[in-house]
Design a protein around this motif. Structure first.
Motif, mmCIF file in Angstrom:
data_model
loop_
_atom_site.group_PDB
_atom_site.id
_atom_site.type_symbol
_atom_site.label_atom_id
_atom_site.label_comp_id
_atom_site.label_asym_id
_atom_site.label_seq_id
_atom_site.Cartn_x
_atom_site.Cartn_y
_atom_site.Cartn_z
ATOM 1 N N UNK A 1 0.674 -1.291 0.028
ATOM 2 C CA UNK A 1 0.133 -0.051 0.019
ATOM 3 C C UNK A 1 0.883 1.236 0.186
ATOM 4 N N UNK A 2 2.008 1.121 0.706
ATOM 5 C CA UNK A 2 2.782 2.360 0.726
ATOM 6 C C UNK A 2 3.598 2.639 -0.579
ATOM 7 N N UNK A 3 3.939 1.478 -1.142
ATOM 8 C CA UNK A 3 4.684 1.666 -2.509
ATOM 9 C C UNK A 3 3.727 2.220 -3.534
ATOM 10 N N UNK A 4 2.476 1.833 -3.406
ATOM 11 C CA UNK A 4 1.232 2.088 -4.337
ATOM 12 C C UNK A 4 1.242 3.504 -4.090
ATOM 13 N N UNK A 5 1.055 4.149 -2.823
ATOM 14 C CA UNK A 5 0.819 5.474 -2.546
ATOM 15 C C UNK A 5 2.074 6.444 -3.279
ATOM 16 N N UNK A 6 3.280 5.716 -2.877
ATOM 17 C CA UNK A 6 4.644 6.723 -3.071
ATOM 18 C C UNK A 6 4.678 6.702 -4.689
ATOM 19 N N UNK A 7 4.286 5.718 -5.377
ATOM 20 C CA UNK A 7 4.166 5.690 -6.924
ATOM 21 C C UNK A 7 3.194 6.729 -7.323
ATOM 22 N N UNK A 8 2.114 6.984 -6.770
ATOM 23 C CA UNK A 8 1.211 8.026 -7.432
ATOM 24 C C UNK A 8 1.499 9.341 -6.725
ATOM 25 N N UNK A 9 2.134 9.459 -5.876
ATOM 26 C CA UNK A 9 2.565 10.624 -5.198
ATOM 27 C C UNK A 9 3.176 11.770 -6.269
ATOM 28 N N UNK A 10 2.677 13.135 -6.225
ATOM 29 C CA UNK A 10 3.105 14.074 -7.251
ATOM 30 C C UNK A 10 4.770 14.281 -6.238
ATOM 31 N N UNK A 11 5.598 14.905 -7.028
ATOM 32 C CA UNK A 11 6.771 15.331 -6.848
ATOM 33 C C UNK A 11 6.675 16.431 -5.758
ATOM 34 N N UNK A 12 7.471 16.620 -4.816
ATOM 35 C CA UNK A 12 7.459 17.784 -3.779
ATOM 36 C C UNK A 12 7.549 19.218 -4.756
ATOM 37 N N UNK A 13 7.080 20.220 -3.890
ATOM 38 C CA UNK A 13 7.020 21.344 -4.680
ATOM 39 C C UNK A 13 8.788 21.963 -4.666
ATOM 40 N N UNK A 14 8.948 22.539 -5.971
ATOM 41 C CA UNK A 14 10.364 22.736 -6.094
ATOM 42 C C UNK A 14 11.334 21.968 -6.406
#
Length: 107
Positions: free
Chosen positions: A87-100
């Protein structure tokens, strides 16, 4: 007496043990006897655990080939951890890149 096995890598562990007693604590001969017998017992366990790891192979295995009723809790915990990691890996793969930050590019 207590013993603890804690993972070091996917194919190795630390095996810790200790003995305490509230009686005859000044008896050095008894202390040495208990220590030697405890060490002998845990060294025998170490041989068995190493053989078990060899049978699991280089990956460490993810399931027990013949689960016993006493394995139910650890097996459930392992499955839960695997689900949480997925679940964590799935969330990380869909997360947008941090600002900047710039996304990775392939040339």
């Amino acid at each position: 007496m207590t013993d603890l096995i804690t993972p070091e890598t996917s194919t190795s562990s630390h095996y810790l043990w200790g003995v305490a007693r509230p009686h005859q604590i000044d008896d050095a001969e008894l202390t040495e006897f208990i220590r030697a017998q405890s060490e002998k017992t845990f060294e025998e366990d170490k041989v068995m655990l190493a053989a078990q790891q060899r049978s699991l192979g280089e990956t460490g295995g993810s399931t027990f080939p013949v689960p016993l009723k006493t394995d139910a809790g650890p097996i459930q915990a392992r499955r839960l951890m695997e689900q949480l990691i997925e679940q964590e890996q799935a969330l990380l793969s869909r997360a947008p890149a941090p600002a900047g930050t710039k996304p990775d590019t392939v040339s």
